[in-house]
Design an enzyme around this catalytic site. Structure first.
Site, PDB file in Angstrom:
ATOM      1  N   ASP A 183       8.345  -4.947  31.826  1.00 43.44           N
ATOM      2  CA  ASP A 183       8.184  -3.784  32.622  1.00 43.44           C
ATOM      3  C   ASP A 183       9.229  -2.626  32.703  1.00 43.44           C
ATOM      4  O   ASP A 183      10.635  -3.190  32.613  1.00 43.44           O
ATOM      5  CB  ASP A 183       8.129  -4.189  34.051  1.00 43.44           C
ATOM      6  CG  ASP A 183       7.026  -5.204  34.184  1.00 43.44           C
ATOM      7  OD1 ASP A 183       6.847  -6.114  33.438  1.00 43.44           O
ATOM      8  OD2 ASP A 183       6.422  -5.280  35.487  1.00 43.44           O
ATOM      9  N   HIS A 193       8.573   0.513  34.570  1.00 41.58           N
ATOM     10  CA  HIS A 193       8.432   1.031  35.873  1.00 41.58           C
ATOM     11  C   HIS A 193       9.047   2.489  35.961  1.00 41.58           C
ATOM     12  O   HIS A 193       9.786   2.570  36.891  1.00 41.58           O
ATOM     13  CB  HIS A 193       8.889   0.056  36.663  1.00 41.58           C
ATOM     14  CG  HIS A 193       7.606  -0.775  37.360  1.00 41.58           C
ATOM     15  ND1 HIS A 193       6.262  -0.576  37.604  1.00 41.58           N
ATOM     16  CD2 HIS A 193       7.613  -2.210  37.064  1.00 41.58           C
ATOM     17  CE1 HIS A 193       5.632  -1.555  37.858  1.00 41.58           C
ATOM     18  NE2 HIS A 193       6.586  -2.777  37.692  1.00 41.58           N
ATOM     19  N   ASP A 238       3.283  -2.146  32.751  1.00 46.91           N
ATOM     20  CA  ASP A 238       4.046  -1.399  33.614  1.00 46.91           C
ATOM     21  C   ASP A 238       4.996  -0.909  33.144  1.00 46.91           C
ATOM     22  O   ASP A 238       6.060  -0.612  33.482  1.00 46.91           O
ATOM     23  CB  ASP A 238       4.370  -2.710  34.482  1.00 46.91           C
ATOM     24  CG  ASP A 238       3.368  -3.251  35.335  1.00 46.91           C
ATOM     25  OD1 ASP A 238       2.271  -3.138  35.123  1.00 46.91           O
ATOM     26  OD2 ASP A 238       3.706  -3.851  36.464  1.00 46.91           O
ATOM     27  N   ASP A 261       4.929   4.072  37.446  1.00 46.19           N
ATOM     28  CA  ASP A 261       4.866   3.515  39.107  1.00 46.19           C
ATOM     29  C   ASP A 261       6.317   3.084  39.497  1.00 46.19           C
ATOM     30  O   ASP A 261       7.068   2.547  38.803  1.00 46.19           O
ATOM     31  CB  ASP A 261       3.697   2.493  39.299  1.00 46.19           C
ATOM     32  CG  ASP A 261       2.508   3.126  39.457  1.00 46.19           C
ATOM     33  OD1 ASP A 261       2.212   4.318  39.774  1.00 46.19           O
ATOM     34  OD2 ASP A 261       1.252   2.425  39.382  1.00 46.19           O
ATOM     35  N   ARG A 262       6.541   3.209  40.772  1.00 49.59           N
ATOM     36  CA  ARG A 262       7.880   3.191  41.347  1.00 49.59           C
ATOM     37  C   ARG A 262       8.946   3.805  41.012  1.00 49.59           C
ATOM     38  O   ARG A 262       9.591   4.574  41.753  1.00 49.59           O
ATOM     39  CB  ARG A 262       8.102   1.446  41.352  1.00 49.59           C
ATOM     40  CG  ARG A 262       7.074   0.575  41.972  1.00 49.59           C
ATOM     41  CD  ARG A 262       7.451  -0.862  41.753  1.00 49.59           C
ATOM     42  NE  ARG A 262       6.463  -1.835  42.228  1.00 49.59           N
ATOM     43  CZ  ARG A 262       6.127  -2.415  43.454  1.00 49.59           C
ATOM     44  NH1 ARG A 262       6.716  -1.720  44.435  1.00 49.59           N
ATOM     45  NH2 ARG A 262       4.998  -2.965  43.360  1.00 49.59           N
ATOM     46  N   ASN A 273      -0.938  -4.383  34.858  1.00 50.72           N
ATOM     47  CA  ASN A 273      -1.535  -4.332  36.343  1.00 50.72           C
ATOM     48  C   ASN A 273      -1.493  -2.751  36.766  1.00 50.72           C
ATOM     49  O   ASN A 273      -2.269  -2.331  37.668  1.00 50.72           O
ATOM     50  CB  ASN A 273      -1.260  -5.293  37.109  1.00 50.72           C
ATOM     51  CG  ASN A 273       0.147  -5.251  37.703  1.00 50.72           C
ATOM     52  OD1 ASN A 273       1.021  -5.528  36.749  1.00 50.72           O
ATOM     53  ND2 ASN A 273       0.135  -5.233  38.947  1.00 50.72           N
ATOM     54  N   HIS A 274      -0.258  -2.186  36.487  1.00 48.48           N
ATOM     55  CA  HIS A 274       0.025  -0.774  37.094  1.00 48.48           C
ATOM     56  C   HIS A 274      -0.523   0.369  36.344  1.00 48.48           C
ATOM     57  O   HIS A 274      -0.507   1.206  36.471  1.00 48.48           O
ATOM     58  CB  HIS A 274       1.411  -0.441  37.154  1.00 48.48           C
ATOM     59  CG  HIS A 274       2.057  -1.225  38.697  1.00 48.48           C
ATOM     60  ND1 HIS A 274       1.978  -0.276  39.686  1.00 48.48           N
ATOM     61  CD2 HIS A 274       2.293  -2.465  38.853  1.00 48.48           C
ATOM     62  CE1 HIS A 274       2.420  -1.095  40.584  1.00 48.48           C
ATOM     63  NE2 HIS A 274       2.762  -2.201  40.051  1.00 48.48           N
ATOM     64  N   HIS A 308       0.960  -9.377  29.703  1.00 50.26           N
ATOM     65  CA  HIS A 308       1.735  -8.719  30.853  1.00 50.26           C
ATOM     66  C   HIS A 308       1.772  -9.953  32.100  1.00 50.26           C
ATOM     67  O   HIS A 308       2.880 -10.108  32.429  1.00 50.26           O
ATOM     68  CB  HIS A 308       1.168  -7.547  31.371  1.00 50.26           C
ATOM     69  CG  HIS A 308       1.823  -6.892  32.542  1.00 50.26           C
ATOM     70  ND1 HIS A 308       2.983  -6.430  32.421  1.00 50.26           N
ATOM     71  CD2 HIS A 308       1.473  -6.943  33.815  1.00 50.26           C
ATOM     72  CE1 HIS A 308       3.417  -5.984  33.705  1.00 50.26           C
ATOM     73  NE2 HIS A 308       2.416  -6.623  34.515  1.00 50.26           N
ATOM     74  N   ARG A 315      -0.118 -12.831  44.838  1.00 55.08           N
ATOM     75  CA  ARG A 315      -0.404 -11.575  45.059  1.00 55.08           C
ATOM     76  C   ARG A 315      -1.837 -11.070  45.517  1.00 55.08           C
ATOM     77  O   ARG A 315      -2.189  -9.920  45.729  1.00 55.08           O
ATOM     78  CB  ARG A 315      -0.231 -10.887  43.613  1.00 55.08           C
ATOM     79  CG  ARG A 315       1.037 -11.207  42.887  1.00 55.08           C
ATOM     80  CD  ARG A 315       0.637 -10.701  41.374  1.00 55.08           C
ATOM     81  NE  ARG A 315       1.961 -11.009  40.508  1.00 55.08           N
ATOM     82  CZ  ARG A 315       3.018 -10.321  40.165  1.00 55.08           C
ATOM     83  NH1 ARG A 315       3.298  -9.055  40.896  1.00 55.08           N
ATOM     84  NH2 ARG A 315       4.067 -10.724  39.645  1.00 55.08           N
ATOM     85  N   HIS A 366       5.821  -8.870  34.281  1.00 54.40           N
ATOM     86  CA  HIS A 366       5.097  -8.897  35.593  1.00 54.40           C
ATOM     87  C   HIS A 366       5.931  -9.469  36.669  1.00 54.40           C
ATOM     88  O   HIS A 366       5.553  -9.275  37.629  1.00 54.40           O
ATOM     89  CB  HIS A 366       3.835  -9.642  35.239  1.00 54.40           C
ATOM     90  CG  HIS A 366       2.884  -9.605  36.440  1.00 54.40           C
ATOM     91  ND1 HIS A 366       2.345  -8.360  37.077  1.00 54.40           N
ATOM     92  CD2 HIS A 366       1.999 -10.597  37.110  1.00 54.40           C
ATOM     93  CE1 HIS A 366       1.605  -8.407  37.856  1.00 54.40           C
ATOM     94  NE2 HIS A 366       1.228  -9.867  38.037  1.00 54.40           N
TER      95      HIS A 366
END
Length: 305
Positions: free
Chosen positions: A49, A51, A78, A81-82, A110-111, A159, A207, A234
């Site tokens: 990730d 991010h 990923d 995001d964030r 998943n993002h 992922h 989750r 992840h």
């Protein structure tokens, strides 16, 4: 382009549009499970990730070299995001994909989905830096991202993780129709969302999506598909990586000091053919301009960030 990004300049919409459309065409033609061949004596780098942490991504390229035919990379989902430089990260990765299609592999995380992008900042960032129509375009391209990769028939890279049922073959993953938003259950969902657990068997996911799977599940999957190792991402890890399941599963996470507060290192894994022994490199976060994580996130979440 990267120099402009370092200086917090935006790419002209016209060029962003060309990069994203060209990437869509390349990704669309790829299978859901991509076979990667690394010739003997050559190396291959896997990152987890990122991010939206552009300056840490550029630091990976400083440490390990820019992507090229001789220095191929796989980024394991990923990307966005964030972190508040998600647009710059995705355009950088997509531009390398256009320049060197066989030197930049991209897995869906998943993002890479509409629902996550709406909450965790990518949608707001794209609207702020480009415009609303790009939001739909990125959502469409994310649906074209492959779901998993296999290096030299030996290393399985995904992922999230493995499955709620035994007996899943690589051919089942190849057969997934991935051109959609991730479903709430089934193989595609589990590839993007699952996590390993220390105990054997399977359990519910912390989750609320996907599942937790034990060492026995990992070993059985590898055995049934004649593979040696699972690499996944992840989850944030203190050293940027964690080796579990009796050495058969490695988690790699490439966003150091995640969200500017976790204090973790990032890591990437170098594989050299033919042995494909994982050589893991940890690295620390580098400074970035004073833009807070989640700067473009849903207002409700920003209250807690």
């Amino acid at each position: 382009m990267i120099d402009d990004f370092r200086n917090q300049k935006c790419l002209h919409k016209r060029y962003a549009y060309q990069i994203v459309l060209q990437t869509r065409e390349i990704l669309r033609s790829m299978p859901s499970l991509v076979d990667v061949t690394v010739p003997n004596g050559s190396k291959f780098t896997v990152c987890g990730d990122v991010h939206g942490q552009l300056f840490d991504l550029l630091n990976i390229f400083e440490l390990n070299g820019l992507p090229s035919e001789d220095n191929p990379y796989l980024f394991n989902g990923d990307f966005v995001d964030r972190g508040s430089f998600s647009l710059e990260v995705i355009l950088t990765l997509f531009a390398f994909k256009c320049m060197y299609p066989s030197a930049m592999y991209l897995s869906r995380g998943n993002h890479e989905s509409k629902s996550m992008n709406k909450i965790y900042g990518f949608e707001g960032e794209v609207k702020s830096k480009l415009n609303d129509s790009f939001v739909e375009l990125f959502a469409e391209v994310f649906c074209c991202l492959p779901l998993a990769h296999v290096i030299n028939d030996k290393v399985f890279i995904v992922h999230g993780g493995l499955f709620s049922v035994d007996g899943v073959k690589l051919s089942d993953i190849r057969a997934i129709d991935r051109f959609c938003e991730p479903p709430e259950e089934g193989l595609m969902c589990e590839l993007l969302w699952s996590d390993p657990q220390p105990q054997r068997g399977r359990g519910p996911s912390k989750r609320g999506v996907g599942l937790s799977f034990g060492e026995d599940v990992t070993k059985r999957f590898l055995q049934e598909n004649n593979l040696d190792l699972v690499v996944r991402s992840h989850e944030v890890k203190d050293d940027g990586y964690e080796i579990t399941h009796d050495g058969k599963l490695i988690t790699v996470f490439s966003a150091p000091n995640y969200c500017d507060q976790m204090g973790n290192k990032g890591a990437y894994i170098r594989f050299k053919a033919p042995e494909l022994k994982p050589d893991i490199v940890s690295f620390s976060a580098v400074p970035h301009p004073d833009v807070k994580p989640m700067a473009y996130a849903n207002n409700f979440l920003r209250m807690f960030a």
